[in-house]
Every structure is written in structure tokens, then in C-alpha cells.
Design a protein around this motif. Sequence first.
Motif, PDB file in Angstrom:
ATOM      1  N   ALA A   1      25.507   1.419  71.465  1.00  0.00           N
ATOM      2  CA  ALA A   1      24.452   1.506  72.481  1.00  0.00           C
ATOM      3  C   ALA A   1      23.120   1.869  71.836  1.00  0.00           C
ATOM      4  N   LEU A   2      23.166   2.809  70.909  1.00  0.00           N
ATOM      5  CA  LEU A   2      21.940   3.207  70.208  1.00  0.00           C
ATOM      6  C   LEU A   2      21.388   2.049  69.376  1.00  0.00           C
ATOM      7  N   ARG A   3      22.267   1.290  68.767  1.00  0.00           N
ATOM      8  CA  ARG A   3      21.826   0.121  68.004  1.00  0.00           C
ATOM      9  C   ARG A   3      21.123  -0.874  68.923  1.00  0.00           C
ATOM     10  N   ARG A   4      21.711  -1.113  70.108  1.00  0.00           N
ATOM     11  CA  ARG A   4      21.084  -2.051  71.053  1.00  0.00           C
ATOM     12  C   ARG A   4      19.698  -1.577  71.452  1.00  0.00           C
ATOM     13  N   LEU A   5      19.575  -0.278  71.718  1.00  0.00           N
ATOM     14  CA  LEU A   5      18.257   0.265  72.079  1.00  0.00           C
ATOM     15  C   LEU A   5      17.280   0.135  70.912  1.00  0.00           C
ATOM     16  N   ALA A   6      17.764   0.362  69.697  1.00  0.00           N
ATOM     17  CA  ALA A   6      16.908   0.224  68.517  1.00  0.00           C
ATOM     18  C   ALA A   6      16.430  -1.226  68.381  1.00  0.00           C
ATOM     19  N   VAL A   7      17.327  -2.178  68.571  1.00  0.00           N
ATOM     20  CA  VAL A   7      16.973  -3.595  68.463  1.00  0.00           C
ATOM     21  C   VAL A   7      15.932  -3.962  69.520  1.00  0.00           C
ATOM     22  N   LEU A   8      16.102  -3.442  70.736  1.00  0.00           N
ATOM     23  CA  LEU A   8      15.132  -3.723  71.798  1.00  0.00           C
ATOM     24  C   LEU A   8      13.732  -3.248  71.417  1.00  0.00           C
ATOM     25  N   GLU A   9      13.674  -2.218  70.599  1.00  0.00           N
ATOM     26  CA  GLU A   9      12.382  -1.700  70.134  1.00  0.00           C
ATOM     27  C   GLU A   9      11.951  -2.322  68.810  1.00  0.00           C
ATOM     28  N   GLY A  10      12.731  -3.288  68.333  1.00  0.00           N
ATOM     29  CA  GLY A  10      12.384  -3.960  67.081  1.00  0.00           C
ATOM     30  C   GLY A  10      12.719  -3.142  65.844  1.00  0.00           C
ATOM     31  N   LYS A  11      13.533  -2.128  65.982  1.00  0.00           N
ATOM     32  CA  LYS A  11      13.923  -1.293  64.843  1.00  0.00           C
ATOM     33  C   LYS A  11      15.307  -1.739  64.364  1.00  0.00           C
ATOM     34  N   ILE A  12      15.282  -2.759  63.546  1.00  0.00           N
ATOM     35  CA  ILE A  12      16.514  -3.346  63.034  1.00  0.00           C
ATOM     36  C   ILE A  12      16.608  -3.033  61.547  1.00  0.00           C
ATOM     37  N   HIS A  13      17.752  -2.574  61.119  1.00  0.00           N
ATOM     38  CA  HIS A  13      17.956  -2.255  59.707  1.00  0.00           C
ATOM     39  C   HIS A  13      17.695  -3.510  58.873  1.00  0.00           C
ATOM     40  N   PRO A  14      17.017  -3.364  57.729  1.00  0.00           N
ATOM     41  CA  PRO A  14      16.672  -4.536  56.902  1.00  0.00           C
ATOM     42  C   PRO A  14      17.873  -5.414  56.537  1.00  0.00           C
ATOM     43  N   THR A  15      19.022  -4.821  56.299  1.00  0.00           N
ATOM     44  CA  THR A  15      20.209  -5.608  55.956  1.00  0.00           C
ATOM     45  C   THR A  15      20.638  -6.472  57.133  1.00  0.00           C
ATOM     46  N   ILE A  16      20.658  -5.890  58.315  1.00  0.00           N
ATOM     47  CA  ILE A  16      21.034  -6.634  59.519  1.00  0.00           C
ATOM     48  C   ILE A  16      19.994  -7.720  59.797  1.00  0.00           C
ATOM     49  N   LYS A  17      18.740  -7.362  59.607  1.00  0.00           N
ATOM     50  CA  LYS A  17      17.654  -8.327  59.816  1.00  0.00           C
ATOM     51  C   LYS A  17      17.819  -9.536  58.885  1.00  0.00           C
ATOM     52  N   ALA A  18      18.151  -9.278  57.637  1.00  0.00           N
ATOM     53  CA  ALA A  18      18.341 -10.365  56.665  1.00  0.00           C
ATOM     54  C   ALA A  18      19.513 -11.253  57.077  1.00  0.00           C
ATOM     55  N   GLN A  19      20.579 -10.633  57.553  1.00  0.00           N
ATOM     56  CA  GLN A  19      21.740 -11.411  57.987  1.00  0.00           C
ATOM     57  C   GLN A  19      21.415 -12.255  59.219  1.00  0.00           C
ATOM     58  N   LEU A  20      20.712 -11.647  60.171  1.00  0.00           N
ATOM     59  CA  LEU A  20      20.349 -12.376  61.389  1.00  0.00           C
ATOM     60  C   LEU A  20      19.357 -13.495  61.103  1.00  0.00           C
TER      61      LEU A  20
END
Length: 166
Positions: free
Chosen positions: A96-115
Motif C-alpha cells: 500500500a505504501l509503495r502504491r502511494l509512493a508511486v502515485l506521488e512519483g516516488k519510484i525507486h530507481p531500480t523499479i523505474k528502470a525495470q518499468l
Amino acid sequence: MTEIILNEDTKQFREAILKIGGAQRLMLCYQCGTCTNDCPVARRIKEFRPRNIARLAMYGQKQQLFSSDLLWLCAGCYTCYERCPQQVHVSEIISALRRLAVLEGKIHPTIKAQLTALPRYGYIMEIGEFENELREEENLPPAPETDISEIALIMKKTGILKKVGG
């Protein structure tokens, strides 16, 4: 010990967490530490403590939760949930916290690279000759070709491409 700051923003953030599926039992956590003692990630990474993540979430400490890598280390194995005497779903709270972070554009660089790689290659990384040679050494067939148009379309419609800058 991290300083806990309580104000209207922290209350609102906690309420947002509690509204997300799987996080409703957060306030039942009495910080016994069972989740941390049994966590396979916590055994290997001393900074990762599911109990502390739950505590910060209980107090709505968004800044502390979103400013570190800790949320992104959870393996989602559900060991914490299976062992918790209060049936607090710590792994779901972290999701849930990850989803909220993503909604705010706070995505971990590793996850961002994968996505970012996913709509380009159909995988979380490019599969080239080297990777297929490794697969061959393990008696595996080459990685199958994927229809990336559908992946890109889904990612575009869900808005995740915009979040990762793709």
C-alpha cells in the motif's frame, strides 16, 4: 531512533494508508517484533525492519517512509502476515505504501528502470545474445519474443508510463 512528527498531514497520510486494501489492520500492531524476527530480508539487511515500517505508517510518517529504499526491499513473501499474532498484513501495508509512493512519483530507481524497459523489450531488461547464451548453457530455449504493443498500451492506460517518464 527517528523523530516522529505528528500533525494534520501525518493524520491524513495514515488515513490514506488505512483506506487501501490489506492495510486496514495496521492499527492493531502492538510492535511485538515477530514480523521482523521471521523476515528473511531483515535477517540479511539490518536496516530493514517491518515492525519499524509499520510503526512509521501508524504515525503517518510519509517523508521518512518515502525517502529511503526500505519500502522497496520487501520480498512480499507474507512470512510477517503468517506469523503475526494480530494478523497485521505488514507485507500488504508495504505494498500500500509503495502504491502511494508511486502515485506521488516516488519510484525507486531500480523499479523505474525495470518499468521503463518493460514496454521497450517486453521484459524488465533487454534480452540479447549474452542472456540467450546463458539460457542455452542451462538447456533453456531462447527467450520468447513478446508483443510489446499490448504491454505499452496497458502501461499507458494505467498511467504508469507517465510516472516513470516513458
